[in-house]
Design an enzyme around this catalytic site. Structure first.
Site, PDB file in Angstrom:
ATOM      1  N   GLU A 115      65.824 -31.160 -84.527  1.00 45.44           N
ATOM      2  CA  GLU A 115      64.448 -31.444 -84.441  1.00 45.44           C
ATOM      3  C   GLU A 115      64.097 -33.207 -84.342  1.00 45.44           C
ATOM      4  OE1 GLU A 115      60.312 -31.853 -84.640  1.00 45.44           O
ATOM      5  OE2 GLU A 115      61.662 -29.761 -84.552  1.00 45.44           O
ATOM      6  N   THR A 155      58.457 -28.472 -79.521  1.00 46.39           N
ATOM      7  CA  THR A 155      59.527 -27.914 -79.914  1.00 46.39           C
ATOM      8  C   THR A 155      59.668 -26.511 -78.994  1.00 46.39           C
ATOM      9  OG1 THR A 155      59.770 -28.700 -82.086  1.00 46.39           O
ATOM     10  CG2 THR A 155      60.948 -26.686 -81.588  1.00 46.39           C
ATOM     11  N   ASP A 213      65.328 -32.157 -79.379  1.00 47.39           N
ATOM     12  CA  ASP A 213      64.314 -31.268 -78.684  1.00 47.39           C
ATOM     13  C   ASP A 213      63.087 -32.410 -77.996  1.00 47.39           C
ATOM     14  OD1 ASP A 213      63.236 -31.813 -81.314  1.00 47.39           O
ATOM     15  OD2 ASP A 213      62.087 -30.114 -81.403  1.00 47.39           O
TER      16      ASP A 213
END
Length: 720
Positions: free
Chosen positions: A269, A313, A489
């Protein structure tokens, strides 16, 4: 002194008297909204005003639409209708303005209608982030309405019961429309084809204002819906022609080198490339990932870029699973995912190699509409937050902390039938990068920007989490039977924070420009194949769109029959022009930002030679065409008309994500000695997992930082 005070009071009373007429009251609302719009333009938004003419347009652009909207109240003769209508319109307009302020602080972009209509599918878990995006000066957006309502309640502003002639309403409407036409003409003078050549939403807001942008975007969104409803099979032809011509034949040296192996995707992330190898106060931020990045068992890419749009995302996931782009506006997952046709990795691997597929994610299932999209993609299991203990301090705003996600997922991972395709979506390294003090001792930077300073802390925590997970994989033997793909991401530090980040990167913030912003869109890609001895760090340029064909070829699965816009990074024919969602692009030689071309060697704007111009035009044409065809494919749902050999369209009705653990156990029981799960081979491996997460010693509580729901579970289901 008394005389001066008397004059002031007289002046104030004169203004209040004028505001006690209907025309004066509406003028007051227009002025107040204009003031806070200007505040937003120059304090919270970055509109890129470059000359006095643009400055003038920005000053006038809210007036026409504000007058047009508030003018609606003039058509009501009764005061008990006129005043509530005027106040409600002002409140709604302020809500729209403020939501865009909050959105811009995180995404450096404006809210589209698609984003608004899909908000219910992404809102769970956003409360913590939204609060962090507020600012002390935000009261300015609301104080005018509060004061006006108080003045009306205390009768300082009196109600004017005298009805106005409807011709006044018509006059205001006509003047507002005429004024808007003038505004549009001025915008077209400075930016020709303003409405037909839009590749940046900022231009529409800068020239026409936020209300006009919202209406314009709504019309475009409706047009997309109409296209989807009337699409035909013949429209797939151009897409197939492009993807077949763009297909890159696999390199025989790498084709099938991971055949039959488990695939573990580690979704990092908000993880940017500059974290790799970065030291803060003499300490590596990501020591384990640094080692993995340079390992002889890894293929790593230093020029790998994220390509996400507003879907962030979810866009990254879509590209990873399907090799098609996200939408130009909003999130494909949230807007179209519930009934879109995908030819995604889980379904391809199931149908071609009998892979079991699962997602492990510590947030709620409905976030980004995953509970519906994953079924359309063919995921067999989705272990969302409802499968974990996320109580107390075990989770942050976006879900279960990463160390606990990896540890607590062992129960489900060890029961998957092998080979499996498993994706872990981490969340702790997510804006606003909060982490409980007991979770880390990492000494970070001191830039004066909490977002930048905390980013290194949560990235270090993520690195530790992955290290713990790798130790488990090695101890259980899963490591040598798996391909582990790690990728960032999207960006973690937005463009609005990059000048503060420059200090931490040892660069001069005053010299920071759009070229530097573009280069920071690099994210890591590490393809780790334990046991392989010839790994290297590649200089090739690539993007998230290229991951799926690359992975499939490593597994020995041909991708030629599928519609994929990316190309295998190991192929000799790999396309190194990387398209960004806003139609900017980067290649080994050039970086294109809003039409400006920079040299990657010097970082400076280029005055192109004829030869360079020809290459740039060719690259830009390919980028525009690729994005346009991908949009056509998804917006019109054209894959419903395409049936490649050996691929059966996924039926989402066959998937239900409740009671996943019980389903795993039932399959193992039915297979008996033929069961290939790690649990069937070794028994319970939970004892083999070690973590230093302090939360494992904490008792469960009734409090929770996220809302736990599983849309597939009935009241009688027990997921844990």
């Amino acid at each position: 002194m008394y005389y001066r005070r008397s004059r002031v009071l007289k002046y104030v009373n004169s203004i209040l008297a004028k505001c006690s007429t209907r025309k004066g009251f509406l003028l007051l609302l227009v002025i107040c909204f204009w003031v806070k719009t200007m505040f937003a333009y120059f304090v919270d938004f970055r509109l890129g005003i470059t000359n006095p003419f643009q400055f003038f347009i920005v000053l006038i652009n809210p007036l026409a639409t504000t007058g047009l909207l508030l003018g609606i109240a003039l058509y009501f003769k009764k005061s008990r209708i006129f005043y509530p209508v005027a106040i409600i319109i002002s409140i709604l307009n302020t809500v729209l303005l403020y939501l865009n302020v909050i959105y811009f602080r995180e995404f450096t972009d404006f809210m589209t209608v698609s984003t608004m209509t899909g908000y219910s599918k992404v809102n769970q878990g956003l409360s913590g982030s939204s609060l962090a995006l507020t600012n002390f000066h935000d009261f300015i957006y609301w104080i005018d309405l509060v004061v006006i309502i108080i003045l009306m309640v205390t009768k300082k502003i009196k109600i004017d019961h005298r009805p106005l002639n409807r011709r006044i309403g018509l006059a205001v409407t006509s003047f507002s429309l005429l004024f808007f036409a003038v505004n549009l003409s001025l915008g077209e003078m400075d930016r020709p084809q303003l409405l037909t050549r839009t590749f940046d939403r900022t231009y529409i807001v800068k020239y026409l204002g936020l209300d006009a942008f919202t209406v314009y975007d709504g019309i475009k969104s409706q047009h997309t819906n109409d296209l989807r409803a009337t699409a035909t099979k013949s429209e797939l032809g151009d897409v197939l022609k492009f993807t077949r011509a763009h297909y890159a034949k696999p390199n025989k040296k790498y084709y099938g080198i991971a055949k039959g192996k488990n695939v573990i995707i580690l979704h990092l992330e908000s993880f940017q490339q500059f974290l790799i190898g970065k030291k803060i106060n003499g300490q590596e931020v990501t020591p384990f990932l640094n080692k993995l990045y340079k390992s002889q068992s890894s293929y790593s890419f230093r020029n790998f870029f994220h390509q996400v749009g507003q879907g962030k995302t979810s866009d990254a996931e879509n590209m990873l699973e399907t090799s098609t782009y996200g939408l130009p506006q909003g999130s494909l997952f949230a807007q179209l995912g519930s009934d879109n046709t995908f030819q995604a990795a889980p379904a391809i691997l199931k149908q071609r190699r009998d892979y079991t597929s699962a997602v492990f994610h510590g947030n709620v299932a409905s976030f980004w509409n995953r509970n519906n999209v994953y079924k359309e993609m063919g995921y067999q299991y989705f272990f969302d937050a409802s499968y974990y203990d996320t109580s107390g301090d075990r989770s942050m705003g976006y879900g279960l902390k990463d160390k606990l996600l990896f540890r607590d997922s062992v129960k489900y991972l060890q029961n998957l039938q092998q080979p499996f395709y498993a994706k872990y979506i981490t969340v702790t390294n997510h804006f606003p990068y909060d982490l409980d003090k007991e979770d880390t001792r990492f000494k970070t930077t001191n830039t004066g920007d909490d977002v930048v300073d905390n980013y290194f802390v949560t990235a270090h925590y993520l690195d530790q989490s992955i290290h713990e997970f790798y130790r488990y994989l090695k101890k259980t033997g899963l490591l040598k039977h798996s391909l582990i793909l790690l990728y960032g991401d999207h960006y973690g530090i937005s463009d609005s924070e990059n000048k503060n980040l420059a200090k931490a990167l040892g660069k001069n913030p005053d010299d920071w420009d759009d070229y530097d912003n573009a280069q920071l869109q690099r994210v890591p890609l590490i393809i780790n194949i334990p046991g392989m001895k010839h790994g290297y760090v590649s200089n090739k340029y690539a993007g998230e769109i290229d991951v799926l064909p690359t992975l499939m070829h490593l597994l020995g699965i041909s991708t030629k029959r599928y519609v994929q816009f990316g190309t295998d990074v190991f192929s000799k024919h790999h396309d190194q022009v990387v398209a960004f969602r806003n139609q900017d692009w980067v290649s080994p030689a050039f970086t294109s930002v809003s039409g400006d071309i920079y040299s990657n060697k010097t970082g400076q704007l280029l005055k192109l030679t004829k030869r360079q111009q020809k290459q740039v035009d060719k690259d830009k044409e390919r980028v525009d065409k690729e994005l346009s065809l991908s949009d056509s494919l998804n917006e019109k749902n054209l894959l419903r008309f395409y049936h490649p050999k050996g691929f059966k369209t996924v039926d989402p009705r066959k998937y239900n994500y409740a009671n996943g653990y019980q389903k795993e156990k039932l399959i193992a029981k039915k297979r008996g000695k033929k069961s290939t799960s790690l649990y069937s081979e070794q028994g319970n491996t939970f004892k083999d997992y070690f973590t230093d997460a302090p939360e494992i010693h904490h008792k469960s509580t009734d409090s929770n930082r996220i809302k736990i729901t599983n849309p597939d579970a009935s009241n009688n289901d027990s997921s844990r």
